[in-house]
Write an enzyme that holds these catalytic residues in place. Structure first.
Site, mmCIF file in Angstrom:
data_model
loop_
_atom_site.group_PDB
_atom_site.id
_atom_site.type_symbol
_atom_site.label_atom_id
_atom_site.label_comp_id
_atom_site.label_asym_id
_atom_site.label_seq_id
_atom_site.Cartn_x
_atom_site.Cartn_y
_atom_site.Cartn_z
ATOM 1 N N GLY A 1 0.852 -1.175 0.000
ATOM 2 C CA GLY A 1 0.000 0.000 0.000
ATOM 3 C C GLY A 1 0.890 1.228 0.000
ATOM 4 O O GLY A 1 1.840 1.284 -0.745
ATOM 5 N N SER A 2 0.596 2.197 0.848
ATOM 6 C CA SER A 2 1.486 3.341 1.048
ATOM 7 C C SER A 2 0.712 4.604 1.324
ATOM 8 O O SER A 2 -0.470 4.740 0.949
ATOM 9 C CB SER A 2 2.407 3.612 -0.150
ATOM 10 O OG SER A 2 3.192 2.498 -0.455
ATOM 11 N N ASN A 3 1.379 5.547 1.967
ATOM 12 C CA ASN A 3 0.940 6.935 2.063
ATOM 13 C C ASN A 3 2.059 7.815 1.538
ATOM 14 O O ASN A 3 3.239 7.477 1.665
ATOM 15 C CB ASN A 3 0.696 7.364 3.517
ATOM 16 C CG ASN A 3 -0.202 6.429 4.285
ATOM 17 O OD1 ASN A 3 -1.357 6.275 3.969
ATOM 18 N ND2 ASN A 3 0.342 5.805 5.323
ATOM 19 N N ASN B 1 -3.720 5.183 -1.202
ATOM 20 C CA ASN B 1 -4.189 4.005 -1.936
ATOM 21 C C ASN B 1 -5.646 4.032 -2.330
ATOM 22 O O ASN B 1 -6.150 3.020 -2.826
ATOM 23 C CB ASN B 1 -3.874 2.704 -1.192
ATOM 24 C CG ASN B 1 -2.414 2.584 -0.820
ATOM 25 O OD1 ASN B 1 -2.103 2.364 0.337
ATOM 26 N ND2 ASN B 1 -1.532 2.778 -1.766
ATOM 27 N N ARG C 1 -7.998 5.011 6.349
ATOM 28 C CA ARG C 1 -6.646 5.592 6.299
ATOM 29 C C ARG C 1 -6.630 6.855 5.442
ATOM 30 O O ARG C 1 -5.989 7.850 5.799
ATOM 31 C CB ARG C 1 -5.659 4.547 5.772
ATOM 32 C CG ARG C 1 -4.216 5.019 5.711
ATOM 33 C CD ARG C 1 -3.238 3.836 5.751
ATOM 34 N NE ARG C 1 -3.533 2.825 4.768
ATOM 35 C CZ ARG C 1 -3.072 2.823 3.518
ATOM 36 N NH1 ARG C 1 -2.303 3.808 3.093
ATOM 37 N NH2 ARG C 1 -3.377 1.845 2.692
#
Length: 805
Positions: A241-243, A513, A542
């Site tokens: 995923g990721s931010n 995401n 998120r």
């Protein structure tokens, strides 16, 4: 930056090809002396190691830089790399047995045999060789190919000159030299992760229907398959995923940009990041994290621009539903004319057993596939089969995109690299620069599925799957349903750069995401095709928490790198802010302080009410009540559908703050609370235990507490740990925050950067850098980056290594 030569050279000990020069704290200048370059045509590089085993690699050109990078990666990750090369050669069954499972880093294959059948087929068909021979820009550039060739030589040189000590592969016969083709094959596997790599089981298991079953027709529940497709392509349960957020100069203290990158990747196996600096004097100077086995920086920064990636919502494959010839299920019909499928017969060696031979079936659209995961069957019947189209199967350009970023001087240059190379298969890009610009773009290689094409050409199954998930199923019997081409696309059948969602110079640009829609909540992006992602739909917890936080930071202004650091380790729980108070209140109102579990037994939950009320709404290691809420929230959300969880439903007019107000009257609420309390008590875990006492990893026999929280809680600092009640709670992290960077500029020549590689540089338990940065992560501490030469020279841990081939 070149190191200035000194009159006094360091002595070379013996005649070894490898010279190691260890700096003494009292003699920093001597340690920084440059050893002489070797005579002759051998490859070489200088590697200066600073704290935490971070290498700063300098070479004269891309071949030599690749050499130094391959050597240094092997020193830290030889077993993980070697295991991956066994996968790419299709030899897992030969060495480890057909029934064992790969680590999942290079495909979705669940067993060694299916993995081998696919990758041996790729090798046998010379797929990667053809891509290497394709002229740029459709194929890789000379600089990238030079880097790959150098990487292979560096890896091989390390193997020749060093003894493997990692117990994972010490003395193993499968640890062997590699070639440029092996390195390129790794890039290919990463590129097709979301396409062919997702369908390996269905590709290798595809068989024509038997004669006795030829007349049978499989029934398909299109609604069920649509739900399965939506689940399959959802980011909520993904292992990646990721931010990332970029702030423009109008929000910062000095008018320059800021970038915080927080990618979520697996903590074990071949999809780990590895940190380094790469320098070719006068040509390249970049620092960041590389995916193992690659010769370029994947996420990082140079003196002027910083970038990160997040896994995008674009669906990188589509299906073509084939109408089969009535007399031959291996012949399909296009515009009334029959076309024979192509057979790809592959033989795999198996440890302790006979060779296994299987046939794969390929069409003009791609391979026949009989499933995309266990929940999405695509049966091959007497009349119908499905072919998988993956445009990234002809994309070996990601390293050129990364190299373009490494050379960039601005966010505009980042965009130019994306438009020129079009190499990113499944990620968004977020960037900031020293002039104060910010950038978000979903520039990825996607099948050219327009909404109009889907409306005209979707089969009955496609009419269900495309709106629900973005997975198009097109009528393969009609040539007018072909994907077509955009004039600005570097390859046929994909969208060109002009179709990509782009947001430039917004006060903040953020992605966690979800689709491109809310990269900035005040400047929503719309107008893109469904295959890119959705508009006007609920966002993940998120995303909601991230947009709230970064919008508030932008409104506050005066931001610095220190603000990014605080954001990373705030460990705020958006789900807790929305639901914990209502949970505590409803808990206290339960009659007699008890609730019944699903077995009907009453549980005393009275102590939980106060713990939840007093919880600080974070997932810090010292937080009391975090573990209780985490376990409760997992149970509740697994039982209650999202649409029934909240009293106030989602509104596209207020997507960040809705839905809200937990419905505590749902019967599942009290049940989830009772079962959570019972679970913790039976495991011997106090309800008010500190999170870090029961969420940790073990390295060299020592527990290291881990901060952060799971996807459903919405925590920016995401970790996905494994629950083991018998051993005290969460005992290992499977995936989560990985290579983290907070980057800004202060007007000087050196960027202001703080970094962290959560799982540390080496996977060798005997290495000094097996868990050193993991301990920093546990305490919310950072590595102060040494980018400029003057700072590298000052490192008290400086060690200079001269590597030659």
């Amino acid at each position: 930056m070149r190191i200035r030569p000194r009159q006094r050279r360091l002595a070379v000990v013996g005649t070894a090809l490898l010279t190691v020069l260890t700096a003494a704290a009292a003699l920093p200048s001597a340690a920084a002396d440059r050893p002489e370059r070797p005579h002759g045509g051998g490859l070489s590089a200088t590697i200066r190691y600073t704290e935490y085993g971070i290498p700063h690699i300098e070479a004269k050109d891309y071949t030599n830089l690749g050499f130094g990078t391959g050597w240094a990666q092997a020193a830290d990750q030889v077993c993980t790399l070697a295991d991956g090369f066994v996968t790419l050669r299709g030899e897992r069954s030969r060495w480890f047995g057909a029934d064992a499972a790969p680590d999942g880093s290079l495909s979705s294959a669940t067993g060694n045999l299916s993995s081998d059948l696919y990758f041996k087929g790729v090798r046998q068909s010379r797929t990667v060789e053809k891509l290497l021979a394709t002229p740029a820009p459709a194929g890789p550039s000379k600089d990238v190919k030079d880097g790959m060739r150098g990487w292979a030589a560096g890896y091989n040189a390390w193997l020749k000159q060093n003894r493997v000590t990692d117990p994972a592969c010490k003395g193993a016969a499968w640890v062997r030299p590699v070639t440029e083709l092996d390195v390129a094959a790794r890039g290919f596997a990463i590129s097709v992760l979301g396409g062919q790599g997702r369908g390996i089981e269905g590709i290798t298991a595809a068989r024509p229907p038997s004669s006795t079953a030829a007349s049978a027709q499989a029934t398909t529940d299109t609604k069920q398959l649509a739900r399965a497709a939506a689940d399959l392509f959802s980011q909520e349960d993904s292992d990646m995923g990721s931010n990332a957020v970029a702030f423009s100069g109008e929000t910062t203290a000095n008018g320059r940009g800021l970038l915080l990158g927080n990618p979520h990747y697996p903590w074990q196996g071949g999809r780990r990041f590895w940190q380094s600096q790469q320098t070719i004097p006068g040509e390249l100077d970049v620092m960041g994290g590389s995916l193992l086995g690659t010769s370029t920086i994947s996420i990082g920064h140079n003196a002027n621009v910083a970038w990160s990636h997040t896994v995008a919502t674009g669906v990188t494959l589509n299906l073509h539903q084939l109408t089969l010839d009535a007399s031959d299920p291996t012949t399909y019909v296009v515009d009334g004319k029959p076309e024979k499928m192509t057979k790809r017969t592959v033989t795999v060696s198996v440890k302790g057993g006979a060779d296994v031979t299987r046939t794969q079936w390929w069409t003009r659209y791609g391979p026949i596939v009989t499933s995309l995961g266990p929940t999405l069957p695509l049966p091959w019947t007497a009349t119908t089969a499905y072919a998988l189209n993956d445009p990234n199967a002809v994309n070996l350009r990601a390293s050129d995109t990364a190299l373009g970023f490494s050379r960039a001087r601005s966010t505009d240059d980042v965009l130019k690299s994306l438009r020129r190379t079009q190499g990113l298969p499944w990620v968004n890009t977020i960037a900031a620069d020293s002039a104060g610009h910010s950038l978000f773009t979903q520039s990825q290689v996607l099948p050219r599925i327009t909404d109009d094409l889907a409306a005209r050409c979707s089969t009955a199954l496609g009419k269900a799957t495309y709106p629900a998930s973005g997975v198009a199923v097109l009528d393969g019997s009609r040539s007018d349903c072909a994907l077509g081409s955009d004039k600005d696309a570097v390859q046929p059948g994909v969208f060109g750069p002009s179709k990509m969602p782009v947001l430039k110079d917004a006060p903040y640009a953020e992605n966690s995401n979800d689709s491109a829609w809310l990269a900035n909540a005040d400047q929503p992006l719309t107008g893109y095709e469904r295959i890119f992602g959705t508009v006007g739909t609920p966002r993940s917890m998120r995303t909601r928490g991230a947009v709230e936080d970064v919008a508030a930071m932008a409104d506050k202004g005066g931001l610095t790198v220190a603000d990014l650091q605080m954001k990373q380790f705030a460990d705020r729980v958006p789900a807790g802010d929305l639901a914990a108070a209502d949970t505590a209140k409803a808990c206290a109102a339960l009659p007699g302080g008890t609730a019944a579990g699903s077995d009907g037994k009453a549980v005393d939950i009275s102590a939980a009410c106060g713990v939840l009320k007093n919880w600080d709404r974070t997932m810090n290691t010292g937080s009391r009540g975090a573990l209780l809420f985490d376990r409760f929230w997992r149970r509740l959300t697994a039982t209650v559908p999202a649409a029934q969880l909240w009293k106030v439903p989602f509104s596209a007019a207020d997507p960040v703050r809705t839905p809200n107000t937990l419905d505590t009257q749902a019967p599942a609420f009290a049940t989830a609370l009772a079962e959570t309390v019972a679970e913790l008590w039976s495991a011997g875990i106090p309800l008010n235990a500190k999170l870090g006492d029961h969420q940790s990893v073990t390295r060299a026999g020592q527990r290291i507490p881990v901060p952060g929280g799971t996807e459903g809680l919405g925590v920016w600092n995401k970790v996905e740990p494994v629950w083991d009640a018998a051993n005290g709670g969460y005992t290992e992290v499977v995936t989560g925050s990985s290579y983290i960077q907070a980057v800004g500029w202060d007007g000087g020549r050196c960027p202001v950067a703080r970094t962290l590689l959560t799982y540390s540089q080496s996977s060798n338990p005997d290495s000094a850098h097996f868990s050193d940065q993991t301990r920093l992560f546990s305490r919310g501490k950072w590595v102060t980056e040494r980018f400029c030469d003057k700072d590298i020279r000052k490192s008290p841990a400086l060690k200079v290594v001269r590597v030659r081939g």
